[in-house]
Design an enzyme around this catalytic site. Sequence first.
Site, PDB file in Angstrom:
ATOM      1  N   LYS A 213      -1.999  -2.892   8.149  1.00 31.21           N
ATOM      2  CA  LYS A 213      -3.396  -2.025   9.142  1.00 31.21           C
ATOM      3  C   LYS A 213      -2.932  -3.403   9.812  1.00 31.21           C
ATOM      4  O   LYS A 213      -3.042  -4.629  10.010  1.00 31.21           O
ATOM      5  CB  LYS A 213      -4.228  -2.252   7.966  1.00 31.21           C
TER       6      LYS A 213
ATOM      7  N   ARG B  82       0.627  -0.855  -0.191  1.00 28.93           N
ATOM      8  CA  ARG B  82      -0.087  -0.240  -0.350  1.00 28.93           C
ATOM      9  C   ARG B  82       1.123   1.880   0.286  1.00 28.93           C
ATOM     10  O   ARG B  82       2.385   0.967   0.438  1.00 28.93           O
ATOM     11  CB  ARG B  82      -0.961  -0.477   1.527  1.00 28.93           C
TER      12      ARG B  82
ATOM     13  N   HIS C 260      -3.241  -9.083   3.956  1.00 27.41           N
ATOM     14  CA  HIS C 260      -4.459  -8.844   3.710  1.00 27.41           C
ATOM     15  C   HIS C 260      -5.145  -9.970   4.858  1.00 27.41           C
ATOM     16  O   HIS C 260      -4.188 -10.448   5.655  1.00 27.41           O
ATOM     17  CB  HIS C 260      -5.519  -9.786   3.005  1.00 27.41           C
TER      18      HIS C 260
ATOM     19  N   ARG D 185      -0.273  -1.611  -7.018  1.00 27.89           N
ATOM     20  CA  ARG D 185      -0.716  -2.605  -6.025  1.00 27.89           C
ATOM     21  C   ARG D 185      -1.882  -4.177  -6.558  1.00 27.89           C
ATOM     22  O   ARG D 185      -1.208  -5.303  -6.504  1.00 27.89           O
ATOM     23  CB  ARG D 185      -1.380  -2.453  -4.648  1.00 27.89           C
TER      24      ARG D 185
ATOM     25  N   TYR E 251      -8.684 -11.163  -6.514  1.00 30.04           N
ATOM     26  CA  TYR E 251      -7.611 -11.459  -7.724  1.00 30.04           C
ATOM     27  C   TYR E 251      -8.331 -12.772  -8.251  1.00 30.04           C
ATOM     28  O   TYR E 251      -7.117 -12.959  -8.958  1.00 30.04           O
ATOM     29  CB  TYR E 251      -6.828 -11.274  -7.132  1.00 30.04           C
TER      30      TYR E 251
ATOM     31  N   HIS F  55      -3.400   3.279  -6.326  1.00 30.64           N
ATOM     32  CA  HIS F  55      -3.566   1.444  -5.770  1.00 30.64           C
ATOM     33  C   HIS F  55      -3.494   0.877  -7.235  1.00 30.64           C
ATOM     34  O   HIS F  55      -3.586  -0.722  -6.437  1.00 30.64           O
ATOM     35  CB  HIS F  55      -4.937   1.511  -4.552  1.00 30.64           C
TER      36      HIS F  55
END
Length: 285
Positions: free
Chosen positions: A164, A138, A257, A234, A266, A231
């Site tokens: 995150k 990110r 993730h 990515r 994806y 983005h």
Amino acid sequence: MDAATLQTQSEHFLGELTRSTHTVRAYRADLLHLTAWLQEQQQDLDGEHLGQYFAAHSHWAPATRSRKQTTFERFCRWALQRDLLNRDPTLHLERQRLPPPHPRGLRRADIERIFAVIPQEQARDALLFRLVFETGLRIGEALNIHVEDLDLTKGDEHLTVLGKGDRRRTVLLDDPKLVNTLRRHLRALGYTHGLLFQATKNGRGGPLRYQSVQSRWQRYTARAGVACTLHQLRHSHATELVNGGVSLATIRKRLGHQHIQSTLRYAEVSDATADAEVRQWRRRK
């Protein structure tokens, strides 16, 4: 509100919008369609009849219904503020849950066209964007990398990322061109601690702001004539991994993730990749 008033007030509402021509055109079409239906049914605009309107068009796709509902909600809020309605007839409408859009990656050739227009003197920019593309970081993660997060031990080059939820992960640096560029950048920095990417304003280093990076990226994409958001770098990396046969579990770990559902977005591989995989399976039989 009766249909005739709705038709009149719709134009006043549209006239006060400060949105794009395309949006105003879509709002007008939605309001005209509702007005025509109410006139045909000889009904007023209220909660009961608005519900009947959507029930009569149950064949609409969720995205279509969601767009129309947004139009009516905004018009009704506008009408309430002007005492044209006693209550909001959209309050009891069930909001459509739309599936998240499928991540759209770009071909490597298109992204390389963007990299090609970055001037040589903007080596920091070139490295930052290349790092995001080749690792799937990110942009916020990349901007927060410190020099001490890098381990460029030959044959085991990797970096530690704070993602995150303050979750740390290790990301392999497997692209030789990227690794060599990182080594040159570190030699040019001349320090062993602190942010890897720093702003140079008035001769003083400091955190590189997202807004500045975003502005620079937009200039490069415009110069290259390629539509691509930051983005999407990515997304493009993840798409390359999927098309290359890398497992979703590995991609999930690399991208940071928390839930596998995010990675499953994806999973739509290209036809050529799918065909190659089936042929390989057939040859093994």
